[in-house]
Design an enzyme around this catalytic site. Structure first.
Site, PDB file in Angstrom:
ATOM      1  N   ILE A  77      12.247  57.791 -67.917  1.00 21.86           N
ATOM      2  CA  ILE A  77      10.841  57.824 -68.327  1.00 21.86           C
ATOM      3  C   ILE A  77      10.013  58.032 -67.062  1.00 21.86           C
ATOM      4  O   ILE A  77      10.256  57.399 -66.029  1.00 21.86           O
ATOM      5  CB  ILE A  77      10.421  56.546 -69.079  1.00 21.86           C
ATOM      6  CG1 ILE A  77       8.975  56.674 -69.587  1.00 21.86           C
ATOM      7  CG2 ILE A  77      10.623  55.291 -68.236  1.00 21.86           C
ATOM      8  CD1 ILE A  77       8.609  55.653 -70.649  1.00 21.86           C
TER       9      ILE A  77
ATOM     10  N   GLU B 190       3.267  58.390 -60.397  1.00 22.56           N
ATOM     11  CA  GLU B 190       2.990  59.633 -59.677  1.00 22.56           C
ATOM     12  C   GLU B 190       2.758  59.329 -58.199  1.00 22.56           C
ATOM     13  O   GLU B 190       2.474  58.171 -57.833  1.00 22.56           O
ATOM     14  CB  GLU B 190       1.765  60.321 -60.274  1.00 22.56           C
ATOM     15  CG  GLU B 190       1.975  60.736 -61.719  1.00 22.56           C
ATOM     16  CD  GLU B 190       0.803  61.514 -62.305  1.00 22.56           C
ATOM     17  OE1 GLU B 190       0.917  61.955 -63.451  1.00 22.56           O
ATOM     18  OE2 GLU B 190      -0.222  61.671 -61.603  1.00 22.56           O
ATOM     19  N   PRO B 191       2.848  60.346 -57.344  1.00 28.75           N
ATOM     20  CA  PRO B 191       2.634  60.116 -55.905  1.00 28.75           C
ATOM     21  C   PRO B 191       1.307  59.433 -55.595  1.00 28.75           C
ATOM     22  O   PRO B 191       1.214  58.643 -54.646  1.00 28.75           O
ATOM     23  CB  PRO B 191       2.694  61.531 -55.320  1.00 28.75           C
ATOM     24  CG  PRO B 191       3.573  62.284 -56.266  1.00 28.75           C
ATOM     25  CD  PRO B 191       3.258  61.739 -57.617  1.00 28.75           C
TER      26      PRO B 191
ATOM     27  N   SER C 200       0.668  51.427 -60.438  1.00 27.97           N
ATOM     28  CA  SER C 200       0.480  50.678 -61.675  1.00 27.97           C
ATOM     29  C   SER C 200      -0.755  51.124 -62.453  1.00 27.97           C
ATOM     30  O   SER C 200      -0.951  50.721 -63.599  1.00 27.97           O
ATOM     31  CB  SER C 200       0.366  49.181 -61.354  1.00 27.97           C
ATOM     32  OG  SER C 200       1.546  48.711 -60.735  1.00 27.97           O
TER      33      SER C 200
ATOM     34  N   ILE D 255      11.436  57.934 -59.972  1.00 24.06           N
ATOM     35  CA  ILE D 255      11.982  57.994 -61.325  1.00 24.06           C
ATOM     36  C   ILE D 255      13.470  57.628 -61.317  1.00 24.06           C
ATOM     37  O   ILE D 255      14.308  58.367 -60.808  1.00 24.06           O
ATOM     38  CB  ILE D 255      11.783  59.398 -61.941  1.00 24.06           C
ATOM     39  CG1 ILE D 255      10.302  59.807 -61.851  1.00 24.06           C
ATOM     40  CG2 ILE D 255      12.277  59.412 -63.383  1.00 24.06           C
ATOM     41  CD1 ILE D 255       9.328  58.814 -62.475  1.00 24.06           C
TER      42      ILE D 255
ATOM     43  N   GLU E  33      10.544  45.941 -71.136  1.00 23.93           N
ATOM     44  CA  GLU E  33      10.960  46.364 -69.796  1.00 23.93           C
ATOM     45  C   GLU E  33      10.812  45.219 -68.804  1.00 23.93           C
ATOM     46  O   GLU E  33      11.697  44.982 -67.966  1.00 23.93           O
ATOM     47  CB  GLU E  33      10.134  47.564 -69.343  1.00 23.93           C
ATOM     48  CG  GLU E  33      10.470  48.023 -67.933  1.00 23.93           C
ATOM     49  CD  GLU E  33       9.651  49.228 -67.480  1.00 23.93           C
ATOM     50  OE1 GLU E  33       9.788  49.628 -66.304  1.00 23.93           O
ATOM     51  OE2 GLU E  33       8.878  49.772 -68.297  1.00 23.93           O
TER      52      GLU E  33
ATOM     53  N   LEU F 159      21.114  30.493 -44.868  1.00 24.39           N
ATOM     54  CA  LEU F 159      22.249  29.574 -44.874  1.00 24.39           C
ATOM     55  C   LEU F 159      23.545  30.250 -44.452  1.00 24.39           C
ATOM     56  O   LEU F 159      24.496  29.576 -44.048  1.00 24.39           O
ATOM     57  CB  LEU F 159      22.413  28.948 -46.259  1.00 24.39           C
ATOM     58  CG  LEU F 159      21.365  27.889 -46.638  1.00 24.39           C
ATOM     59  CD1 LEU F 159      21.552  27.442 -48.081  1.00 24.39           C
ATOM     60  CD2 LEU F 159      21.438  26.692 -45.694  1.00 24.39           C
TER      61      LEU F 159
ATOM     62  N   GLY G 148       5.591  47.416 -62.968  1.00 24.56           N
ATOM     63  CA  GLY G 148       4.270  46.841 -62.760  1.00 24.56           C
ATOM     64  C   GLY G 148       4.378  45.800 -61.665  1.00 24.56           C
ATOM     65  O   GLY G 148       5.214  44.883 -61.749  1.00 24.56           O
TER      66      GLY G 148
END
Length: 381
Positions: free
Chosen positions: A124, A128-129, A133, A159, A244, A339, A366
């Site tokens: 999906i 975009e560049p 969000s 993607i 998602e 640790l 997001g």
């Protein structure tokens, strides 16, 4: 604390998934990390094993059971095996709901059998560049030609499954004057003229997961590839993002539990000043705090899974699960590296790979800052 959200069928599916991973994934994963993507053969093997499309109706080759707990089991087992290159959760958790809820009968017959067999790998394309969000800032656009087709132009980045994908759901602006109601979902298929894959992106972690830039130059998308109703693209995204984000939460808390398990074993074996590292009070306190945080977070995520299966999971609760579990993952892995001492920084140790793979969980799906904004808005109306 014993988990009580799974039954015998889910346990059997877990055994199936674990056996499949041990045979078909673990021996090859290091090579896939070197290649920057997994083999298409493993997708076909997963389809044959019944790991893809568990909620797709049987008539289309799926499992026919609408139950997110099966999705959760597969995500947990992939995480347990550090099999971070497989895009199965994206296929099952993210893309499947769009096809099941929005596709026409003709589209389902065309796409779902291959989706379940592993012959059709999906993605999906939202980000975009120039936008992250901020979905309303999407610039990829499509206009209709005289034959009713859509001419798609634009670019997408980050993607997942971008190189291997045969079918990409693209979010595009189809009406520049309609504001938030001007976006639609167009399905672009492998081989369409003008659809190009850019470079495979070099990432800090998730080395075997192919993540790519995609470009669309006058791509002719037939009207039969419009998914859902025109203008409802952002609405559909909002409806599906909860699952998602829950999927990310499931993987995050599973990753935190795995990191803690490795670290407990390491502190028992590693000696300092003549005794095991686990014998020091500071180590025990660190482990106690992490174990408590992981347990409490797992309980909340399990409750969200149950609510989702019942159809009651709210957008805000999904956001809570995503940001909290992914933050817990980052905190736990970082403390586990400490640790381990110097060995925690060596890639031959699982905790180092976990450290690299964990960082992105609070970014994709997001950002966690956006999650807090969603939660905050739900509180004040």
């Amino acid at each position: 604390m014993e988990r009580d959200i799974f039954d015998a069928e889910h346990d059997a599916f877990r055994d199936l998934a674990r056996t499949f991973i041990e045979k078909e994934i673990t021996p090859f994963h290091e090579g896939w990390e070197h290649d920057g993507q997994v083999s298409r053969d493993v997708w076909l093997a997963a389809g044959k094993a019944g790991l893809l499309g568990t909620d797709v109706p049987e008539e289309f080759g799926g499992g026919g059971v609408e139950d997110f707990r099966y999705n959760a089991v597969l995500t947990e087992e992939l995480t347990r095996a550090a099999a971070t290159g497989l895009g199965f959760p994206l296929q099952n958790d993210v893309v499947a709901p769009y096809l099941l809820r929005l596709a026409t009968d003709e589209q389902k017959r065309r796409w779902l059998p291959g989706f379940c067999s592993g012959e059709i790998i999906t993605a999906i394309a939202m980000t975009e560049p120039g936008t992250g969000s901020d979905l309303q800032g999407i610039q990829t656009n499509a206009r209709q030609d005289g034959d009713g087709n859509w001419i798609l132009n634009g670019s997408k980045t980050f993607i997942t499954n971008g190189i291997l994908a045969d079918l990409v759901i693209v979010v595009a602006k189809t009406d520049p004057d309609a504001g938030s109601r001007g976006f639609s979902l167009l399905v672009v298929e492998r081989g369409m003229a003008g659809f190009e894959r850019g470079r495979r992106l070099a990432k800090v972690g998730l080395k075997a997961q192919d993540t790519a830039e995609l470009s669309f130059t006058d791509v002719t998308v037939p009207a039969t590839n419009v998914l859902g109703e025109l203008g409802n693209g952002l609405i559909y995204l909002m409806q599906n993002l909860a699952q998602e984000r829950l999927s990310i939460a499931v993987g995050s808390i599973a990753g935190a539990a795995r990191a803690l398990e490795h670290t407990i074993a390491y502190t028992k074996e590693r000696k300092a000043f003549g005794k095991p590292v686990s014998a020091f009070q500071n180590t025990r306190f660190e482990l106690a705090e992490m174990d408590t945080e992981v347990t409490i977070t797992q309980v909340f995520v399990d409750k969200c899974i149950s609510e989702h299966v019942a159809g009651r999971l709210s957008v805000a609760d999904a956001a809570k699960a995503k940001w909290w579990a992914s933050d817990v993952l980052k905190r736990v892995v970082d403390r586990c590296v400490q640790l381990h001492g110097g060995y925690g920084y060596m890639l031959e140790y699982p905790i180092a790979k976990a450290f690299l793979d964990a960082r992105v969980q609070s970014i994709f799906g997001g950002t966690n800052e956006i999650m807090k904004e969603i939660i905050g808005r739900s509180l004040i109306g």
